[in-house]
Each structure stands twice: as structure tokens, then as C-alpha cells.
Motif scaffolding. Structure first.
Motif, mmCIF file in Angstrom:
data_model
loop_
_atom_site.group_PDB
_atom_site.id
_atom_site.type_symbol
_atom_site.label_atom_id
_atom_site.label_comp_id
_atom_site.label_asym_id
_atom_site.label_seq_id
_atom_site.Cartn_x
_atom_site.Cartn_y
_atom_site.Cartn_z
ATOM 1 N N MET A 19 0.692 -1.056 -0.017
ATOM 2 C CA MET A 19 0.367 -0.653 0.227
ATOM 3 C C MET A 19 0.841 1.550 -0.234
ATOM 4 N N ASP A 20 1.601 1.199 1.210
ATOM 5 C CA ASP A 20 2.690 2.412 0.716
ATOM 6 C C ASP A 20 3.168 2.947 -0.407
ATOM 7 N N TYR A 49 -3.712 4.506 -5.942
ATOM 8 C CA TYR A 49 -4.188 4.497 -4.138
ATOM 9 C C TYR A 49 -5.289 3.594 -3.806
ATOM 10 N N ARG A 50 -6.203 3.549 -5.465
ATOM 11 C CA ARG A 50 -7.357 2.438 -5.001
ATOM 12 C C ARG A 50 -6.229 0.513 -4.803
ATOM 13 N N CYS A 98 2.501 1.356 -3.607
ATOM 14 C CA CYS A 98 1.516 2.326 -4.661
ATOM 15 C C CYS A 98 1.133 3.481 -3.736
ATOM 16 N N PHE A 99 0.520 3.672 -2.804
ATOM 17 C CA PHE A 99 0.693 5.453 -2.559
ATOM 18 C C PHE A 99 1.295 6.258 -3.459
ATOM 19 N N GLY A 113 1.071 6.915 -7.185
ATOM 20 C CA GLY A 113 -0.931 7.438 -6.715
ATOM 21 C C GLY A 113 -1.075 6.064 -7.250
ATOM 22 N N GLY A 157 -3.521 -0.254 -4.187
ATOM 23 C CA GLY A 157 -2.590 -0.020 -2.866
ATOM 24 C C GLY A 157 -3.941 -0.144 -1.422
ATOM 25 N N LEU A 158 -5.132 0.385 -1.362
ATOM 26 C CA LEU A 158 -6.038 -0.060 -1.035
ATOM 27 C C LEU A 158 -6.635 -1.783 -0.817
#
Length: 181
Positions: free
Chosen positions: A19-20, A28-29, A22-23, A26, A31-32
Motif C-alpha cells: 500500500m505504501d 491509491y485504489r 502504491c500510494f 499514485g 494500494g487499498l
């Protein structure tokens, strides 16, 4: 040791690392949503039963019963695994199966997944060269579409040679904004 708790901590640590990453680029989805199926009963029970702490429980299950039920469930639900993109080929090839090209955002998530797995299993000994070394240690090359393979290998080499910060910045500013050819 409570294997279910240790497995939960391991998959959550891995998920947070992906997640980190991916965030930072950019996504975000992605990563979540990364690896949420690992918390499903089908995958979690197997992971807890075969948990060892230094490698994937799926490998232990595979050694025990000859296949991994958790992996079969997981790969069909997570587009960041190249196995998700294996399909019947319209051309005559041995076995009739062929890799389809993965969308760039999933190749990037697959890259982040590999980085996170090495960080989890290597701990403080992790180095940016580890994901490339692990990829290269495979006895047989993974059946990746040539475009997917080229991007994944480019990112693994860039990470090994230039480090995480430059690689993530390149992914964010170049690959995800302008595409990969």
C-alpha cells in the motif's frame, strides 16, 4: 506461537508495504485493495495452518498436498499476478496457453508486491537488489507476455541499480503518466 495471529501480522505487514509503495506512485485504489482475498476464510485458514514466518505458506501447502488451494483461489482474484493473465491461445502453441499483456498499473503493483515480499521475509537485511535476485533465481522463467516481462525486468533492474526513491519517482512521473512502450 499462535500461527493464525503471526500469519495475520505477516500478511498485514506485507499489505501495508505494498500500500505504501502504491500510494507513493499514485495507485491509491490498488494500494487499498491489494491482497484483500488473503483475509478470506479460503486463503486465511490455509495461511495460518502452514505459516512458518520465513516463506509463503502456499509453498508449504503445495509440498504437503501437491498443490495450493489458497494460491488457486488467490491468483484468480488478484490482477497483479501474472497467472491471472494466462489464457488459451488463439495460435497453435504447446499446451494451448499463452500470457496476455498485463495493464501497466498491474505490472507496477506486481513489482510492489515483489519488493514488499522481500522486505517482509528479509527484514532488516533487505537490500534493493533482493527483488531482482529473487526473480532471477527462478529455475524456469515465468510465462510473462514479452511487454510485461520487459517492464517488470526494467523496474527490477532500476531498483537494484538506482534505488527505491528514483525508481518510484520514475514510475509515478514517467510510466504511469506517459505509458510504457
Amino acid at each position: 506461537m499462535n500461527k493464525a495471529w503471526e500469519h495475520f501480522k505477516t500478511i498485514t505487514h506485507h499489505k501495508l508495504l505494498v500500500m505504501d509503495g502504491c500510494f507513493r506512485v499514485g495507485l491509491y485504489r490498488q494500494g487499498l485493495l491489494h491482497d484483500l482475498s488473503k483475509y478470506s476464510p479460503t486463503e486465511f485458514r490455509v495461511g495460518a495452518r502452514y505459516f512458518q514466518g520465513d516463506r509463503s505458506p502456499n509453498n508449504a501447502e503445495r509440498e504437503d498436498i501437491g498443490y495450493s488451494s489458497a494460491w488457486l483461489h488467490h491468483k484468480g482474484r488478484n490482477k497483479h499476478h501474472y497467472e491471472y493473465w494466462i489464457d488459451y491461445s488463439a495460435k497453435e502453441i504447446e499446451g494451448g496457453m499463452a500470457p496476455a499483456p498485463m495493464p501497466v498499473r498491474y505490472v507496477v503493483e506486481m513489482f510492489m508486491d515483489r519488493v514488499a515480499a522481500c522486505k517482509v521475509y528479509h527484514g532488516a537485511a533487505y537490500r534493493d537488489q533482493d527483488p531482482l535476485a529473487y526473480y532471477q533465481s527462478s529455475k524456469t522463467p515465468p510465462p510473462l507476455h514479452k511487454k510485461t516481462k520487459r517492464l517488470l525486468e526494467f523496474l527490477l533492474h532500476m531498483l537494484a541499480e538506482q534505488g527505491e526513491e528514483k525508481t518510484y519517482r520514475y514510475i509515478r512521473k514517467r510510466i504511469l503518466r506517459k505509458g510504457w512502450h
